[in-house]
Scaffold this motif. Structure first.
Motif, PDB file in Angstrom:
ATOM      1  N   UNK A  21      -1.797  -8.750  -1.517  1.00  0.00           N
ATOM      2  CA  UNK A  21      -1.692  -8.268  -0.137  1.00  0.00           C
ATOM      3  C   UNK A  21      -1.788  -9.462   0.808  1.00  0.00           C
ATOM      4  N   UNK A  22      -1.049  -9.409   1.915  1.00  0.00           N
ATOM      5  CA  UNK A  22      -1.152 -10.446   2.937  1.00  0.00           C
ATOM      6  C   UNK A  22      -0.930  -9.797   4.295  1.00  0.00           C
ATOM      7  N   UNK A  23      -1.912  -9.896   5.186  1.00  0.00           N
ATOM      8  CA  UNK A  23      -1.791  -9.361   6.535  1.00  0.00           C
ATOM      9  C   UNK A  23      -1.751  -7.849   6.596  1.00  0.00           C
ATOM     10  N   UNK A  24      -2.444  -7.163   5.667  1.00  0.00           N
ATOM     11  CA  UNK A  24      -2.426  -5.692   5.600  1.00  0.00           C
ATOM     12  C   UNK A  24      -3.832  -5.152   5.825  1.00  0.00           C
ATOM     13  N   UNK A  25      -3.937  -4.172   6.714  1.00  0.00           N
ATOM     14  CA  UNK A  25      -5.157  -3.428   6.957  1.00  0.00           C
ATOM     15  C   UNK A  25      -4.827  -1.976   6.653  1.00  0.00           C
ATOM     16  N   UNK A  26      -5.713  -1.279   5.931  1.00  0.00           N
ATOM     17  CA  UNK A  26      -5.421   0.113   5.591  1.00  0.00           C
ATOM     18  C   UNK A  26      -6.514   1.055   6.076  1.00  0.00           C
ATOM     19  N   UNK A  27      -6.072   2.234   6.479  1.00  0.00           N
ATOM     20  CA  UNK A  27      -6.951   3.298   6.948  1.00  0.00           C
ATOM     21  C   UNK A  27      -6.624   4.540   6.128  1.00  0.00           C
ATOM     22  N   UNK A  28      -7.631   5.155   5.554  1.00  0.00           N
ATOM     23  CA  UNK A  28      -7.408   6.402   4.829  1.00  0.00           C
ATOM     24  C   UNK A  28      -7.128   7.508   5.846  1.00  0.00           C
ATOM     25  N   UNK A  29      -5.915   8.057   5.816  1.00  0.00           N
ATOM     26  CA  UNK A  29      -5.551   9.158   6.715  1.00  0.00           C
ATOM     27  C   UNK A  29      -6.233  10.436   6.255  1.00  0.00           C
ATOM     28  N   UNK A  30      -6.225  10.665   4.951  1.00  0.00           N
ATOM     29  CA  UNK A  30      -6.934  11.799   4.360  1.00  0.00           C
ATOM     30  C   UNK A  30      -8.186  11.213   3.719  1.00  0.00           C
ATOM     31  N   UNK A  31      -9.338  11.549   4.268  1.00  0.00           N
ATOM     32  CA  UNK A  31     -10.589  11.015   3.759  1.00  0.00           C
ATOM     33  C   UNK A  31     -10.879  11.588   2.377  1.00  0.00           C
ATOM     34  N   UNK A  32     -11.660  10.849   1.606  1.00  0.00           N
ATOM     35  CA  UNK A  32     -11.960  11.287   0.240  1.00  0.00           C
ATOM     36  C   UNK A  32     -12.632  12.652   0.247  1.00  0.00           C
ATOM     37  N   UNK A  33     -12.096  13.519  -0.615  1.00  0.00           N
ATOM     38  CA  UNK A  33     -12.623  14.880  -0.743  1.00  0.00           C
ATOM     39  C   UNK A  33     -12.672  15.231  -2.218  1.00  0.00           C
ATOM     40  N   UNK A  34     -13.741  15.897  -2.622  1.00  0.00           N
ATOM     41  CA  UNK A  34     -13.898  16.280  -4.018  1.00  0.00           C
ATOM     42  C   UNK A  34     -12.860  17.311  -4.448  1.00  0.00           C
ATOM     43  N   UNK A  35     -12.333  18.090  -3.515  1.00  0.00           N
ATOM     44  CA  UNK A  35     -11.394  19.147  -3.877  1.00  0.00           C
ATOM     45  C   UNK A  35      -9.943  18.683  -3.867  1.00  0.00           C
ATOM     46  N   UNK A  36      -9.666  17.413  -3.557  1.00  0.00           N
ATOM     47  CA  UNK A  36      -8.295  16.899  -3.542  1.00  0.00           C
ATOM     48  C   UNK A  36      -8.136  15.877  -4.658  1.00  0.00           C
ATOM     49  N   UNK A  37      -7.459  16.268  -5.713  1.00  0.00           N
ATOM     50  CA  UNK A  37      -7.253  15.350  -6.830  1.00  0.00           C
ATOM     51  C   UNK A  37      -5.803  14.918  -6.948  1.00  0.00           C
ATOM     52  N   UNK A  38      -4.894  15.549  -6.211  1.00  0.00           N
ATOM     53  CA  UNK A  38      -3.472  15.285  -6.439  1.00  0.00           C
ATOM     54  C   UNK A  38      -2.737  14.804  -5.197  1.00  0.00           C
ATOM     55  N   UNK A  39      -3.450  14.311  -4.205  1.00  0.00           N
ATOM     56  CA  UNK A  39      -2.793  13.814  -3.007  1.00  0.00           C
ATOM     57  C   UNK A  39      -3.698  12.782  -2.345  1.00  0.00           C
ATOM     58  N   UNK A  40      -3.107  11.719  -1.848  1.00  0.00           N
ATOM     59  CA  UNK A  40      -3.852  10.779  -1.018  1.00  0.00           C
ATOM     60  C   UNK A  40      -2.891  10.196   0.004  1.00  0.00           C
ATOM     61  N   UNK A  41      -3.455   9.664   1.076  1.00  0.00           N
ATOM     62  CA  UNK A  41      -2.616   9.147   2.142  1.00  0.00           C
ATOM     63  C   UNK A  41      -3.354   8.062   2.904  1.00  0.00           C
TER      64      UNK A  41
END
Length: 127
Positions: A21-41
């Protein structure tokens, strides 16, 4: 009430430093949730000249350019898209995102974990 509004401009995010990675900052749009195992953003904020590493994985990406210009290298292909472009990257294909422009790139990246045992109806091609 479960409504929550977050302002991207107020999210510090995480500067990505490892693995190419170079010059990249990331923000979790969908915060970690125990009930979400098949999607992240996540939202990538990529400075001019910055990029993610060339990599592949077993999930698909659907990315939306929110601001700026995004160069996408995917397999042997490379294309650029601007604000409002929707980018689809299949699973298990080498790819990377980069910012060829002079302004910060803001890119929403959704990760789809495909269950190959399920069949979905294909969308018609927009003509």
């Amino acid at each position: 009430m479960n409504l929550r509004i977050r302002k991207l401009s107020e999210e510090p995010g995480t500067d990505e430093h490892e693995g190419g990675y170079d010059g990249v900052n990331s923000v979790w749009a969908v915060l970690k949730r125990a009930d979400l195992a098949a999607f992240s953003s996540r939202i990538f904020r990529v400075e001019p000249g910055g990029h993610t590493p060339m990599h592949s994985h077993d999930r698909e990406h659907v990315a939306v350019v929110i601001r700026g210009t995004c160069r996408v290298e995917c397999g042997a292909e490379a294309e650029e898209g601007g604000e409002g472009c929707i980018i689809t990257i299949p699973s298990n294909v080498d790819h990377r995102f980069s910012n060829p422009g002079g302004d910060r790139l803001v890119l929403l990246v959704m990760n789809l974990y495909v269950d190959t045992s399920k069949t979905v109806k294909a969308s018609p091609d927009p003509a």
